[in-house]
Enzyme design. Sequence first.
Site, PDB file in Angstrom:
ATOM      1  N   SER A   7       0.835  -1.195   0.000  1.00 18.46           N
ATOM      2  CA  SER A   7       0.000   0.000   0.000  1.00 18.46           C
ATOM      3  C   SER A   7       0.883   1.263   0.000  1.00 18.46           C
ATOM      4  O   SER A   7       1.767   1.375  -0.851  1.00 18.46           O
ATOM      5  CB  SER A   7      -0.949  -0.038   1.199  1.00 18.46           C
ATOM      6  OG  SER A   7      -1.973   0.894   1.047  1.00 18.46           O
ATOM      7  N   ARG A  55     -11.908   7.100   9.074  1.00 21.50           N
ATOM      8  CA  ARG A  55     -11.430   5.726   9.127  1.00 21.50           C
ATOM      9  C   ARG A  55     -12.476   4.751   8.596  1.00 21.50           C
ATOM     10  O   ARG A  55     -12.154   3.796   7.889  1.00 21.50           O
ATOM     11  CB  ARG A  55     -11.071   5.372  10.573  1.00 21.50           C
ATOM     12  CG  ARG A  55     -10.640   3.940  10.777  1.00 21.50           C
ATOM     13  CD  ARG A  55      -9.372   3.616  10.022  1.00 21.50           C
ATOM     14  NE  ARG A  55      -8.819   2.331  10.428  1.00 21.50           N
ATOM     15  CZ  ARG A  55      -7.726   1.796   9.911  1.00 21.50           C
ATOM     16  NH1 ARG A  55      -7.072   2.445   8.959  1.00 21.50           N
ATOM     17  NH2 ARG A  55      -7.267   0.638  10.327  1.00 21.50           N
ATOM     18  N   ASP A 102      -8.559  -6.450  -4.879  1.00 16.78           N
ATOM     19  CA  ASP A 102      -8.159  -5.115  -4.394  1.00 16.78           C
ATOM     20  C   ASP A 102      -8.677  -4.069  -5.376  1.00 16.78           C
ATOM     21  O   ASP A 102      -8.202  -3.971  -6.499  1.00 16.78           O
ATOM     22  CB  ASP A 102      -6.629  -5.067  -4.299  1.00 16.78           C
ATOM     23  CG  ASP A 102      -6.117  -3.724  -3.768  1.00 16.78           C
ATOM     24  OD1 ASP A 102      -6.922  -2.790  -3.580  1.00 16.78           O
ATOM     25  OD2 ASP A 102      -4.894  -3.631  -3.537  1.00 16.78           O
ATOM     26  N   HIS A 144      -7.936  -5.135  -0.589  1.00 17.40           N
ATOM     27  CA  HIS A 144      -6.654  -4.471  -0.410  1.00 17.40           C
ATOM     28  C   HIS A 144      -5.900  -4.987   0.815  1.00 17.40           C
ATOM     29  O   HIS A 144      -4.677  -5.106   0.811  1.00 17.40           O
ATOM     30  CB  HIS A 144      -6.888  -2.962  -0.296  1.00 17.40           C
ATOM     31  CG  HIS A 144      -5.636  -2.181  -0.094  1.00 17.40           C
ATOM     32  ND1 HIS A 144      -4.641  -2.127  -1.047  1.00 17.40           N
ATOM     33  CD2 HIS A 144      -5.197  -1.434   0.949  1.00 17.40           C
ATOM     34  CE1 HIS A 144      -3.651  -1.370  -0.595  1.00 17.40           C
ATOM     35  NE2 HIS A 144      -3.960  -0.948   0.610  1.00 17.40           N
ATOM     36  N   ASP A 145      -6.641  -5.274   1.884  1.00 22.24           N
ATOM     37  CA  ASP A 145      -6.011  -5.721   3.134  1.00 22.24           C
ATOM     38  C   ASP A 145      -5.317  -7.075   3.014  1.00 22.24           C
ATOM     39  O   ASP A 145      -4.653  -7.505   3.958  1.00 22.24           O
ATOM     40  CB  ASP A 145      -7.057  -5.808   4.257  1.00 22.24           C
ATOM     41  CG  ASP A 145      -7.065  -4.549   5.111  1.00 22.24           C
ATOM     42  OD1 ASP A 145      -6.199  -3.686   4.894  1.00 22.24           O
ATOM     43  OD2 ASP A 145      -7.945  -4.448   5.988  1.00 22.24           O
TER      44      ASP A 145
END
Lengths: 383, 198
Positions: free
Chosen positions: A156, A226, A327, A360-361
């Site tokens: 990232s 967040r 992602d 993405h994580d």
Amino acid sequence: MASIPTHEDSRFGLRRQVRLNGPLRLDSGAMLGPVDIAYETYGAMNADRSNVILICHALTGDQYVASDHPLTGKPGWWWRMVGEGKPVDPARHFIVCANVIGSCLGSSGPASVDPVTGAPHAMRFPVITIADMVRAQAMLLDHLGVDRLCAVIGGSMGGMQALTWPTLFPDRVESCIVIASTARHSAQNIAFHEVGRQAIMADPHWRGGDYYADGVVPSAGLAVARMAAHITYLSEAGLTEKFGRRLQGRPENPNGAKTFGFDADFQVESYLRHQGLSFVERFDANSYLYITRAMDYYDIAEDHGGSLARAFTASKARFCLVSFDTDWLYPTAESRVIVHALNASGAQASFVELSSPFGHDAFLLECPELNRVVDGFLRGGRA
Amino acid sequence: MSSTPLRPDLALIARTVASGARVLDVGCGDGALMAALRDAKQVDARGLEIDAGNVAAAVSRGLSVVQGDADIDLAWYPDQSFDYAILSQTLQTTLRPDRVVEELLRIGRQAFVSFPNFAHWRGRLSLMWGGRMPVTRLLPDTWYDTLNIHHVTVDDFRALVKDRGWVIDGQWFLKGDRETTHANANLFAEHAVFLLRR
């Protein structure tokens, strides 16, 4: 193999912090100095200092890559990748991970005290870029006596730093691993960040960033930022699998029920609220503004006359890029742009899109294929 | 490195490639040829491979392999940036084999192209007497699940080479694991390997 005795040297070990005089000339033209950098090192440098690996962290990450976080008590954020028996192994590598400048875990940022005024910088802290973060890391490596990196690795925003390294310091990087990342922030990436920033700045407690004196922080705004960002880290399929449309259980109704109100009826709402609330306990709202800004300004090609390939012509590094099929924040197409540029520049490049349900994580989660690729790539240079 | 012997067409290519050359292996699979070239001939080898599992396997043996599609991603390689571009057992799976070979000859100073010969007598008999698309030792898939979408013969390929004005610097024919004669290769060769230049 003989190694440099790092255990006797106070520069090396866990929870280190150093004040470097600098000043560091930033991309904005401003001078930053002194520069505080909080960092950790693991393992020992070998005699020819050829086993140094720099790990770069993501937006809200920190230097605690493989040791317990002092605030949350959770294990290091990349314990799956860094540690004994892992691809990045302190038994073989000397590993450095530093908190980026602009952040709030001990490196210079808006929350740190301006030595001139004796008060926190707040929004008077200069705007920084990804390249500025990398230059600060280079200052730290100078301090540690590290000339060359056998690898720089990041996912990232960490991948953005890793990819920037050989463009700024082509002689200092032997290999570069860029995971779930990109060579520039897209309009969509910038748009999501702007939502987060506006949420923070719309919080009445933000007060132009001067909230440090009374400790009343813009936690509602930061939590919303967040929550919005967290959605981009997950895949639609992953969210559906984890929560679906399931309702949140309550003491009076363990299976949950619609309240016909605006409590967190759905499990996914409850989960996001928890993500937001726990985040504000460990992160500074102004740092969130500065780091997202740095990511939005990031565009390696723009810094090289519009040609991404030109950015890498001076580098002899080997590159390894990994993307994940679910992602959508930094999709595979972005990694391909980098690969095509590396091919055009004649660099040694590897690229693979891995399959994962986690979006993405995925780079932070269980993915044996990722470990296999990183391990093989790191060992491949020494075959 | 692995002691598994190379596939015969790959072994033939490995023997012919000059030491220290720069090689692009298109459709490199798990990198067997690249690893052999690197270890035996100090070749600077790069690979392109469509299957993620194969790419992971190749990268984990320290090779530089990019996941991509020969029909699309060759366009990103600069002109004449390799001594050899290699396309082994992949030609017949591409959407436009002619354009892929053009790309190989743009990227490499020479190109190796190997493919199964669909005019081998066994296949001819199968089609002639059985009336069915051949399923043989070398072409084990049925017509509906094979990746081979362009069935090419030795004579077809020679005609394409002639039509485009490419030059044949070498040609080899395989029957099983052994080399066979050029005579009647279109009938008797199971595999063909051509070395071309523009």
